[in-house]
Design a protein around this motif. Structure first.
Motif, PDB file in Angstrom:
ATOM      1  N   PRO A 190      18.498  13.920   9.332  1.00 22.88           N
ATOM      2  CA  PRO A 190      17.237  13.168   9.464  1.00 22.88           C
ATOM      3  C   PRO A 190      17.396  12.009  10.432  1.00 22.88           C
ATOM      4  N   ARG A 191      16.332  11.702  11.146  1.00 20.80           N
ATOM      5  CA  ARG A 191      16.346  10.596  12.087  1.00 20.80           C
ATOM      6  C   ARG A 191      16.033   9.284  11.379  1.00 20.80           C
ATOM      7  N   GLU A 192      16.110   8.183  12.109  1.00 22.49           N
ATOM      8  CA  GLU A 192      15.926   6.870  11.513  1.00 22.49           C
ATOM      9  C   GLU A 192      14.508   6.688  10.982  1.00 22.49           C
ATOM     10  N   GLN A 193      13.477   7.149  11.718  1.00 22.88           N
ATOM     11  CA  GLN A 193      12.113   6.994  11.227  1.00 22.88           C
ATOM     12  C   GLN A 193      11.869   7.835   9.984  1.00 22.88           C
ATOM     13  N   THR A 194      12.545   8.975   9.893  1.00 22.90           N
ATOM     14  CA  THR A 194      12.429   9.786   8.684  1.00 22.90           C
ATOM     15  C   THR A 194      13.026   9.065   7.490  1.00 22.90           C
ATOM     16  N   LEU A 195      14.167   8.447   7.673  1.00 25.36           N
ATOM     17  CA  LEU A 195      14.797   7.700   6.586  1.00 25.36           C
ATOM     18  C   LEU A 195      13.954   6.495   6.176  1.00 25.36           C
ATOM     19  N   ARG A 196      13.290   5.844   7.136  1.00 25.58           N
ATOM     20  CA  ARG A 196      12.443   4.718   6.789  1.00 25.58           C
ATOM     21  C   ARG A 196      11.245   5.160   5.968  1.00 25.58           C
ATOM     22  N   LEU A 197      10.608   6.289   6.367  1.00 25.68           N
ATOM     23  CA  LEU A 197       9.473   6.784   5.588  1.00 25.68           C
ATOM     24  C   LEU A 197       9.901   7.193   4.182  1.00 25.68           C
ATOM     25  N   LEU A 198      11.061   7.830   4.085  1.00 27.30           N
ATOM     26  CA  LEU A 198      11.542   8.205   2.756  1.00 27.30           C
ATOM     27  C   LEU A 198      11.844   6.974   1.905  1.00 27.30           C
ATOM     28  N   THR A 199      12.372   5.932   2.542  1.00 20.71           N
ATOM     29  CA  THR A 199      12.671   4.699   1.798  1.00 20.71           C
ATOM     30  C   THR A 199      11.397   4.052   1.279  1.00 20.71           C
ATOM     31  N   VAL A 200      10.356   4.010   2.118  1.00 24.32           N
ATOM     32  CA  VAL A 200       9.083   3.416   1.680  1.00 24.32           C
ATOM     33  C   VAL A 200       8.463   4.224   0.548  1.00 24.32           C
ATOM     34  N   ALA A 201       8.451   5.548   0.688  1.00 22.69           N
ATOM     35  CA  ALA A 201       7.844   6.384  -0.359  1.00 22.69           C
ATOM     36  C   ALA A 201       8.617   6.279  -1.664  1.00 22.69           C
ATOM     37  N   THR A 202       9.932   6.292  -1.583  1.00 19.62           N
ATOM     38  CA  THR A 202      10.738   6.199  -2.808  1.00 19.62           C
ATOM     39  C   THR A 202      10.573   4.838  -3.478  1.00 19.62           C
ATOM     40  N   ALA A 203      10.586   3.751  -2.699  1.00 18.63           N
ATOM     41  CA  ALA A 203      10.429   2.411  -3.284  1.00 18.63           C
ATOM     42  C   ALA A 203       9.071   2.248  -3.942  1.00 18.63           C
ATOM     43  N   ALA A 204       8.020   2.763  -3.287  1.00 13.44           N
ATOM     44  CA  ALA A 204       6.684   2.643  -3.884  1.00 13.44           C
ATOM     45  C   ALA A 204       6.559   3.477  -5.151  1.00 13.44           C
ATOM     46  N   ALA A 205       7.127   4.683  -5.163  1.00 12.02           N
ATOM     47  CA  ALA A 205       7.056   5.523  -6.360  1.00 12.02           C
ATOM     48  C   ALA A 205       7.838   4.907  -7.518  1.00 12.02           C
ATOM     49  N   VAL A 206       9.022   4.344  -7.232  1.00  5.20           N
ATOM     50  CA  VAL A 206       9.803   3.693  -8.290  1.00  5.20           C
ATOM     51  C   VAL A 206       9.077   2.470  -8.825  1.00  5.20           C
ATOM     52  N   ALA A 207       8.460   1.688  -7.925  1.00  8.75           N
ATOM     53  CA  ALA A 207       7.697   0.516  -8.380  1.00  8.75           C
ATOM     54  C   ALA A 207       6.524   0.922  -9.256  1.00  8.75           C
ATOM     55  N   ALA A 208       5.839   2.037  -8.909  1.00 11.57           N
ATOM     56  CA  ALA A 208       4.717   2.498  -9.744  1.00 11.57           C
ATOM     57  C   ALA A 208       5.192   2.919 -11.119  1.00 11.57           C
ATOM     58  N   LEU A 209       6.335   3.574 -11.210  1.00  5.74           N
ATOM     59  CA  LEU A 209       6.853   3.995 -12.513  1.00  5.74           C
ATOM     60  C   LEU A 209       7.329   2.811 -13.349  1.00  5.74           C
ATOM     61  N   VAL A 210       7.945   1.802 -12.690  1.00  7.37           N
ATOM     62  CA  VAL A 210       8.478   0.664 -13.440  1.00  7.37           C
ATOM     63  C   VAL A 210       7.360  -0.246 -13.931  1.00  7.37           C
ATOM     64  N   THR A 211       6.392  -0.539 -13.069  1.00  8.05           N
ATOM     65  CA  THR A 211       5.323  -1.483 -13.438  1.00  8.05           C
ATOM     66  C   THR A 211       4.162  -0.812 -14.138  1.00  8.05           C
ATOM     67  N   GLY A 212       4.012   0.486 -13.975  1.00 10.93           N
ATOM     68  CA  GLY A 212       2.886   1.185 -14.580  1.00 10.93           C
ATOM     69  C   GLY A 212       1.595   1.043 -13.808  1.00 10.93           C
ATOM     70  N   HIS A 213       1.632   0.502 -12.619  1.00 11.99           N
ATOM     71  CA  HIS A 213       0.421   0.369 -11.786  1.00 11.99           C
ATOM     72  C   HIS A 213       0.268   1.624 -10.939  1.00 11.99           C
ATOM     73  N   ALA A 214      -0.851   2.346 -11.166  1.00  6.72           N
ATOM     74  CA  ALA A 214      -1.060   3.607 -10.445  1.00  6.72           C
ATOM     75  C   ALA A 214      -1.400   3.385  -8.977  1.00  6.72           C
ATOM     76  N   TRP A 215      -1.949   2.184  -8.686  1.00  7.51           N
ATOM     77  CA  TRP A 215      -2.349   1.971  -7.277  1.00  7.51           C
ATOM     78  C   TRP A 215      -1.150   1.928  -6.330  1.00  7.51           C
ATOM     79  N   LEU A 216       0.073   1.727  -6.886  1.00  6.57           N
ATOM     80  CA  LEU A 216       1.252   1.718  -6.026  1.00  6.57           C
ATOM     81  C   LEU A 216       1.618   3.107  -5.521  1.00  6.57           C
ATOM     82  N   LEU A 217       0.986   4.146  -6.134  1.00  8.19           N
ATOM     83  CA  LEU A 217       1.268   5.495  -5.626  1.00  8.19           C
ATOM     84  C   LEU A 217       0.615   5.752  -4.268  1.00  8.19           C
ATOM     85  N   GLY A 218      -0.364   4.898  -3.923  1.00  8.30           N
ATOM     86  CA  GLY A 218      -1.000   5.061  -2.615  1.00  8.30           C
ATOM     87  C   GLY A 218      -0.032   4.837  -1.468  1.00  8.30           C
TER      88      GLY A 218
END
Length: 476
Positions: free
Chosen positions: A67-95
């Motif tokens: 994977p290239r650097e931009q691919t890793l950055r997108l994966l990092t953003v998606a993973t961080a947002a999904a983990v934050a939604a699961l930890v806080t329980g806020h569904a809007w973070l899935l956006g």
């Protein structure tokens, strides 16, 4: 009638003024664009060249897609947002997590990603002189769709990258070398992305080697020995023969050609007189190179081996232009020799014979004897040496014992630096100078002429005094 004329004149004047103004504005803009383009090319060359101190890469690149650097950055953003939604329980973070995930899904590599990927390089020319450019074209071969490659150039020693341009299917390089030898151009690592730019793979290609010939010193003088072989050439001798230079007249002998009659002498003496011509013979010469070591002159930055080969190639060309035969003997790590021959091809054969002397390991102990085929009888031997190793005196002594006329061309290696306030350094410098002067005195005592060739000057300045007298070999 006057109004239209004045009106037309005012229109033409204003039009020319606007055109000159636009041209004056376009000139700085064009110059600015050229400077920006040159700066962009220089930055691309600097960014794509691996530092020379790092050397050539040892480990091969990975053969897998990554994977290239931009691919890793997108994966990092998606993973961080999904983990934050699961930890806080806020569904809007899935956006924020869904947006990069959708981009990755839409740009995921499909069947158009290549399964076969390789790179090939072609360099032109494979033989050149010092300072001439070498153009290298690297082509990426694949069976799918790819994006523009990103090159990383690792150059071999003694090379510089002048220009670099990236094409949709490869890379074009312009290299330059300022030092002779058989040079390895280096390797190029191409970072090839897929068509969507999410993954990439690195392929490596070896640029091969080129033969870089030294630029010969300017030389035209060709001193000749007393005894020459019985072979027609362009050197005038003291013997009577069938040349073109008149050396005297003599009485006519029955059978002489009438075209050789010297009519003014015939008229004065009332007897037929014949022109005497000097014989013209060819010369057999041998160039002996002292490659026992390569000394660096700290004052000028020159190297003794470079100057030795440049001077020797200049003398070689001078003799070959006169259709003489010339051979080569290189004394150093490996004993190299080439039998005497003539023609332009002999020049390139001689240079190719010594292109690898830089890679030779220094030889310890006594030097091997010279082969008989390397030294024709009565051949004039030119020994190019810095006179820094005592073993070269033994080689020159053997040549003198064979009866070959010998000329020593000294290539100054540069004096060692000495601190002005250090008495030990000053004493060492005096001993160094005395040892070199003793070597010169030893050679002159054996009847061997020693001339000094200053690097940067024409070789004819050193060889000029040899034209005043014929060079005599030792008697056997």
């Amino acid at each position: 009638m006057s109004a239209p004329l004045s009106g037309s004149g005012s229109v033409s004047a204003s039009g020319s003024g606007s055109a000159s103004g636009s041209a004056s504005e376009q000139a700085p803009a064009a110059g600015r664009a050229d400077r920006l383009a040159d700066r962009a090319r220089a930055l691309a060359v600097a960014r794509s060249t691996r530092p020379g101190a790092a050397g050539l890469p040892d480990s091969p690149p990975s053969p897998h897609w990554r994977p290239r650097e931009q691919t890793l950055r997108l994966l990092t953003v998606a993973t961080a947002a999904a983990v934050a939604a699961l930890v806080t329980g806020h569904a809007w973070l899935l956006g924020p997590a869904a947006f990069p995930a959708v981009l990755l899904a839409l740009a995921a590599p499909g069947a158009d990603r290549p399964t076969r990927l390789s790179a090939e390089s072609t360099a032109r020319p494979r033989r050149c002189f010092e300072g001439e450019p070498v153009t290298v074209h690297v082509t990426v071969e694949h069976d799918g769709r790819i994006g523009p490659p990103e090159p990383t150039v690792s150059l071999g020693p003694g090379l510089a990258l002048d220009a670099l341009s990236v094409t949709p299917t490869g890379v074009d390089l312009v290299l330059r070398t300022d030092s002779w030898g058989r040079r390895h151009l280096g390797v190029v690592d191409l970072d090839v992305p897929d068509a969507r730019g999410l993954t990439h793979r690195t392929v490596r290609t070896d640029l091969g080697t080129v033969d870089v010939f030294p630029v010969p010193d300017a030389a035209q003088l060709t001193p000749i020995p007393v005894r020459l072989p019985e072979r027609i050439g362009e050197h005038t001798t003291a013997h009577e023969g069938t040349g073109v230079e008149v050396v005297g007249v003599r009485p006519h002998v029955p059978g002489e050609r009438q075209r050789r009659i010297h009519w003014p002498s015939t008229t004065r003496r009332d007897a037929v007189q014949i022109n005497q011509f000097a014989a013209e013979r060819a010369v057999d010469a041998v160039v002996l190179l002292d490659t026992l070591a390569d000394y660096h002159d700290t004052a000028t930055g020159r190297r003794s081996l470079d100057e030795t080969l440049r001077a020797a190639t200049g003398l070689t060309r001078a003799y070959l232009r006169r259709h003489d035969r010339i051979g080569l003997v290189a004394v150093g790590g490996h004993l190299r020799h080439l039998t005497a021959s003539t023609g332009d091809r002999q020049f390139y054969r001689m240079v190719e014979c010594v292109l690898e002397v830089r890679q030779d390991r220094p030889r310890r102990g006594p030097l091997p004897p010279l082969p008989l085929a390397a030294l024709p009888g009565h051949a004039l031997v030119y020994a190019f040496t810095p006179l820094a190793d005592q073993r070269i005196l033994d080689v020159l002594g053997r040549i003198r014992e064979r009866g070959n006329p010998l000329v020593v061309v000294e290539i100054p290696a540069g004096e060692p630096t000495a601190r002005p306030d250090d008495e030990i350094d000053a004493l060492a410098l005096r001993l160094w100078r005395a040892e070199r002067e003793a070597m010169r005195a030893t050679l002159r005592g054996r009847g061997i002429p020693v001339v000094v060739h200053t690097p940067g000057e024409a070789l004819d300045l050193a060889l000029g005094p040899l034209l005043r007298r014929r060079i005599v070999g030792a008697g056997r």
